[in-house]
Design a protein around this motif. Structure first.
Motif, PDB file in Angstrom:
ATOM      1  N   GLN A 154       0.855  -1.182   0.000  1.00 49.51           N
ATOM      2  CA  GLN A 154       0.000   0.000   0.000  1.00 49.51           C
ATOM      3  C   GLN A 154       0.894   1.236   0.000  1.00 49.51           C
ATOM      4  OE1 GLN A 154      -2.925   0.374   3.236  1.00 49.51           O
ATOM      5  NE2 GLN A 154      -4.424   0.705   1.614  1.00 49.51           N
ATOM      6  N   VAL A 155       0.907   1.929  -1.139  1.00 47.82           N
ATOM      7  CA  VAL A 155       1.822   3.048  -1.349  1.00 47.82           C
ATOM      8  C   VAL A 155       1.072   4.357  -1.141  1.00 47.82           C
ATOM      9  CG1 VAL A 155       3.513   4.081  -2.910  1.00 47.82           C
ATOM     10  CG2 VAL A 155       2.974   1.628  -3.098  1.00 47.82           C
ATOM     11  N   PRO A 156       1.474   5.170  -0.160  1.00 51.94           N
ATOM     12  CA  PRO A 156       0.742   6.415   0.107  1.00 51.94           C
ATOM     13  C   PRO A 156       0.908   7.422  -1.036  1.00 51.94           C
ATOM     14  CG  PRO A 156       2.759   6.316   1.421  1.00 51.94           C
ATOM     15  CD  PRO A 156       2.609   4.980   0.759  1.00 51.94           C
ATOM     16  N   GLY A 157      -0.174   8.149  -1.334  1.00 49.01           N
ATOM     17  CA  GLY A 157      -0.109   9.192  -2.346  1.00 49.01           C
ATOM     18  C   GLY A 157       0.186   8.703  -3.745  1.00 49.01           C
ATOM     19  N   CYS A 158      -0.217   7.471  -4.045  1.00 46.64           N
ATOM     20  CA  CYS A 158       0.106   6.854  -5.333  1.00 46.64           C
ATOM     21  C   CYS A 158      -1.168   6.629  -6.143  1.00 46.64           C
ATOM     22  CB  CYS A 158       0.836   5.527  -5.103  1.00 46.64           C
ATOM     23  SG  CYS A 158       1.195   4.604  -6.604  1.00 46.64           S
ATOM     24  N   ASP A 159      -1.128   7.031  -7.410  1.00 50.29           N
ATOM     25  CA  ASP A 159      -2.288   6.867  -8.284  1.00 50.29           C
ATOM     26  C   ASP A 159      -2.239   5.580  -9.097  1.00 50.29           C
ATOM     27  OD1 ASP A 159      -3.344   9.330  -7.493  1.00 50.29           O
ATOM     28  OD2 ASP A 159      -2.186  10.413  -9.016  1.00 50.29           O
ATOM     29  N   TYR A 160      -1.122   4.854  -9.029  1.00 49.05           N
ATOM     30  CA  TYR A 160      -0.984   3.646  -9.828  1.00 49.05           C
ATOM     31  C   TYR A 160      -1.663   2.468  -9.123  1.00 49.05           C
ATOM     32  CZ  TYR A 160       2.717   6.516 -11.931  1.00 49.05           C
ATOM     33  OH  TYR A 160       3.417   7.530 -12.531  1.00 49.05           O
ATOM     34  N   GLY A 161      -1.870   1.390  -9.890  1.00 51.99           N
ATOM     35  CA  GLY A 161      -2.512   0.219  -9.315  1.00 51.99           C
ATOM     36  C   GLY A 161      -3.934   0.547  -8.881  1.00 51.99           C
ATOM     37  N   ASN A 162      -4.330   0.018  -7.755  1.00 54.61           N
ATOM     38  CA  ASN A 162      -5.639   0.320  -7.166  1.00 54.61           C
ATOM     39  C   ASN A 162      -5.434   1.397  -6.114  1.00 54.61           C
ATOM     40  OD1 ASN A 162      -8.103   0.390  -5.920  1.00 54.61           O
ATOM     41  ND2 ASN A 162      -8.189  -1.773  -5.393  1.00 54.61           N
ATOM     42  N   ASN A 163      -5.319   2.652  -6.575  1.00 55.61           N
ATOM     43  CA  ASN A 163      -5.045   3.785  -5.668  1.00 55.61           C
ATOM     44  C   ASN A 163      -3.840   3.499  -4.774  1.00 55.61           C
ATOM     45  OD1 ASN A 163      -7.259   5.408  -6.552  1.00 55.61           O
ATOM     46  ND2 ASN A 163      -8.627   4.075  -5.376  1.00 55.61           N
ATOM     47  N   GLY A 164      -2.803   2.936  -5.384  1.00 56.80           N
ATOM     48  CA  GLY A 164      -1.567   2.674  -4.656  1.00 56.80           C
ATOM     49  C   GLY A 164      -1.489   1.319  -3.993  1.00 56.80           C
ATOM     50  N   THR A 165      -2.500   0.486  -4.180  1.00 54.59           N
ATOM     51  CA  THR A 165      -2.484  -0.852  -3.596  1.00 54.59           C
ATOM     52  C   THR A 165      -2.175  -1.883  -4.682  1.00 54.59           C
ATOM     53  OG1 THR A 165      -4.091  -0.219  -1.902  1.00 54.59           O
ATOM     54  CG2 THR A 165      -3.780  -2.576  -2.279  1.00 54.59           C
ATOM     55  N   PHE A 166      -1.219  -2.757  -4.371  1.00 54.30           N
ATOM     56  CA  PHE A 166      -0.768  -3.788  -5.300  1.00 54.30           C
ATOM     57  C   PHE A 166      -0.597  -5.113  -4.576  1.00 54.30           C
ATOM     58  CE2 PHE A 166       0.969   0.193  -6.873  1.00 54.30           C
ATOM     59  CZ  PHE A 166       0.859   0.121  -8.250  1.00 54.30           C
ATOM     60  N   VAL A 167      -0.586  -6.194  -5.335  1.00 50.94           N
ATOM     61  CA  VAL A 167      -0.032  -7.468  -4.883  1.00 50.94           C
ATOM     62  C   VAL A 167       1.275  -7.684  -5.627  1.00 50.94           C
ATOM     63  CG1 VAL A 167      -0.290  -9.981  -5.082  1.00 50.94           C
ATOM     64  CG2 VAL A 167      -2.142  -8.612  -4.106  1.00 50.94           C
ATOM     65  N   PHE A 168       2.350  -7.991  -4.872  1.00 46.54           N
ATOM     66  CA  PHE A 168       3.667  -8.329  -5.434  1.00 46.54           C
ATOM     67  C   PHE A 168       3.926  -9.816  -5.177  1.00 46.54           C
ATOM     68  CE2 PHE A 168       6.287  -4.090  -5.113  1.00 46.54           C
ATOM     69  CZ  PHE A 168       5.287  -3.395  -5.766  1.00 46.54           C
ATOM     70  N   ALA A 169       4.396 -10.543  -6.184  1.00 51.82           N
ATOM     71  CA  ALA A 169       4.714 -11.965  -5.982  1.00 51.82           C
ATOM     72  C   ALA A 169       5.798 -12.396  -6.977  1.00 51.82           C
ATOM     73  CB  ALA A 169       3.458 -12.818  -6.193  1.00 51.82           C
ATOM     74  N   ASP A 170       6.544 -13.414  -6.688  1.00 50.81           N
ATOM     75  CA  ASP A 170       6.788 -14.019  -5.385  1.00 50.81           C
ATOM     76  C   ASP A 170       8.072 -13.379  -4.872  1.00 50.81           C
ATOM     77  OD1 ASP A 170       7.476 -15.652  -3.240  1.00 50.81           O
ATOM     78  OD2 ASP A 170       7.226 -17.512  -4.313  1.00 50.81           O
ATOM     79  N   CYS A 171       8.035 -12.827  -3.692  1.00 49.07           N
ATOM     80  CA  CYS A 171       9.164 -12.055  -3.167  1.00 49.07           C
ATOM     81  C   CYS A 171       9.916 -12.765  -2.047  1.00 49.07           C
ATOM     82  CB  CYS A 171       8.663 -10.719  -2.649  1.00 49.07           C
ATOM     83  SG  CYS A 171       7.707  -9.772  -3.846  1.00 49.07           S
ATOM     84  N   ALA A 172       9.512 -13.993  -1.704  1.00 48.06           N
ATOM     85  CA  ALA A 172      10.089 -14.583  -0.496  1.00 48.06           C
ATOM     86  C   ALA A 172      10.326 -16.080  -0.528  1.00 48.06           C
ATOM     87  CB  ALA A 172       9.186 -14.262   0.704  1.00 48.06           C
ATOM     88  N   LEU A 173       9.859 -16.797  -1.543  1.00 51.10           N
ATOM     89  CA  LEU A 173       9.952 -18.259  -1.465  1.00 51.10           C
ATOM     90  C   LEU A 173      10.612 -18.895  -2.680  1.00 51.10           C
ATOM     91  CD1 LEU A 173       9.366 -20.857   0.063  1.00 51.10           C
ATOM     92  CD2 LEU A 173       7.043 -20.829  -0.896  1.00 51.10           C
ATOM     93  N   ASN A 174      10.041 -18.751  -3.861  1.00 51.55           N
ATOM     94  CA  ASN A 174      10.551 -19.432  -5.056  1.00 51.55           C
ATOM     95  C   ASN A 174      11.696 -18.623  -5.669  1.00 51.55           C
ATOM     96  OD1 ASN A 174       8.573 -21.800  -5.606  1.00 51.55           O
ATOM     97  ND2 ASN A 174       7.264 -20.071  -5.062  1.00 51.55           N
ATOM     98  N   ILE A 175      12.880 -19.190  -5.628  1.00 46.02           N
ATOM     99  CA  ILE A 175      14.080 -18.430  -5.998  1.00 46.02           C
ATOM    100  C   ILE A 175      14.126 -18.120  -7.487  1.00 46.02           C
ATOM    101  CG2 ILE A 175      16.612 -18.498  -6.075  1.00 46.02           C
ATOM    102  CD1 ILE A 175      16.493 -20.098  -3.438  1.00 46.02           C
ATOM    103  N   ASP A 176      13.968 -19.125  -8.320  1.00 46.61           N
ATOM    104  CA  ASP A 176      14.032 -18.921  -9.767  1.00 46.61           C
ATOM    105  C   ASP A 176      12.998 -19.821 -10.440  1.00 46.61           C
ATOM    106  OD1 ASP A 176      14.763 -18.121 -12.286  1.00 46.61           O
ATOM    107  OD2 ASP A 176      16.623 -19.285 -12.363  1.00 46.61           O
TER     108      ASP A 176
END
Length: 331
Positions: A154-176
């Motif tokens: 959730q990005v403050p003051g951001c007009d991109y995505g859903n008013n600054g809300t995004f889902v990012f994946a995969d950032c923590a488990l599957n390496i490659d």
């Protein structure tokens, strides 16, 4: 109402029981105090009750359920169940009995046996030590080939995505992840967006290339993953390969990928590997002062979510709320 407030309210609407196995950790107990006070979820604390209450001195934990693996009435059933699950790996009853004393393995078995609806841990354990028992005991959801993780950003003051809300994946488990795995991560992430954020997911398959602007095997992987994902979920708005600016900035998207209904509008960003994903979410978190909720796990038969070992009590509260909502939806 921001994302976390919305998730808390949803969790309260149909309370679920969440296991916290790291019950001697003060941050866990601080979080349990808040969760119980705000009635976000019912809580199971794993361990000796006297030891837990001593560690949580000054906190109100009266409404928590305390379960000690060493004295639990159904411990023999847990041991025999785990032994049966792992017998092809050479598991014995003696070894299973020892493993079931581990609070994380025990917590997963509580979820497996429907004594609880989900589990949150990781404040004092590495990710592998949380996901290994989850995969061994709870296993993947039907039809799921890849367990992965995502962050709600959730990005403050951001007009991109859903008013600054995004889902990012995969950032923590599957390496490659390979192309097929990346496609499955994309479909799972779109579903997580629908479940937790709400609204229509628009999935950008990220690369350093947009629509053939560069030639490399790493680009080829994203192109192939996009093709597979469209076959798996033809109803999804999903496109790739897209550079980040082409994925989220409408002007750039129209210029670099004309005719794409995703370019410039993506709210689900699927990174090609964990290097890009992990660096990307931390850049947005630190430089844009975004709230990063996660990593939450997707693809397990029942929700088990990992914490960063640097998490705060507030982070644990948020992750428990997300886990409770995931449990509501799986029911």
């Amino acid at each position: 109402m921001n994302f976390l407030e919305k998730i808390k309210e949803t969790a309260k609407s149909q309370k679920k029981k969440i296991v916290l196995p790291e019950a001697l950790e003060r941050r866990t107990l601080d979080a349990a105090h808040v969760i119980l006070k705000e009635e976000i979820a019912d809580i199971v604390l794993v361990g000796n009750k006297e030891d837990i209450l001593k560690a949580g001195e000054g906190l109100d934990l009266a409404k928590a359920e305390f379960i000690d693996p060493a004295t639990y009435d159904e411990k023999e059933d847990f041991v025999s169940t785990f032994c049966e699950m792992r017998k092809k790996k050479g598991m014995t009853m003696e070894k299973a009995a020892e493993i079931m004393l581990d609070p994380v393995f025990f917590g997963c078995m509580l979820v497996k046996k429907e004594k609880a609806d989900g589990m949150v841990a990781g404040a004092v354990h590495a990710t592998a030590d949380i996901l290994r028992p989850a995969l061994q005991i709870i296993k993947t959801a039907p039809g799921t080939k890849v367990v992965s993780t995502f962050f709600v950003m959730q990005v403050p003051g951001c007009d991109y995505g859903n008013n600054g809300t995004f889902v990012f994946a995969d950032c923590a488990l599957n390496i490659d992840p390979n192309a097929e795995e990346l496609a499955n991560i994309a479909v799972s992430s779109a579903n997580s967006y629908k479940q937790l954020v709400g609204g229509e997911p628009t999935v950008g398959m990220l690369s350093f290339s947009t629509k053939g602007s560069a030639s490399h095997e790493k680009v080829d992987k994203v192109v192939e993953a996009t093709k597979i994902a469209k076959e798996l979920a033809p109803e999804l708005k999903l496109d790739g390969e897209l550079q980040l600016d082409a994925a989220i900035v409408e002007k750039v998207g129209k210029q670099k990928a004309p005719g794409s209904d995703v370019a410039g509008n993506a709210n689900v960003l699927v990174f090609p590997d964990i290097n890009a994903g992990n660096i990307g979410y931390k850049l947005v978190q630190r430089l844009a002062k975004a709230e990063a909720y996660g990593p939450a796990t997707q693809g397990l038969a029942k929700p088990v979510n990992d914490l960063s070992r640097g998490c705060s009590a507030e982070d644990i509260v948020g992750t428990v709320a997300i886990t409770a909502v995931q449990a509501q939806l799986q029911k």
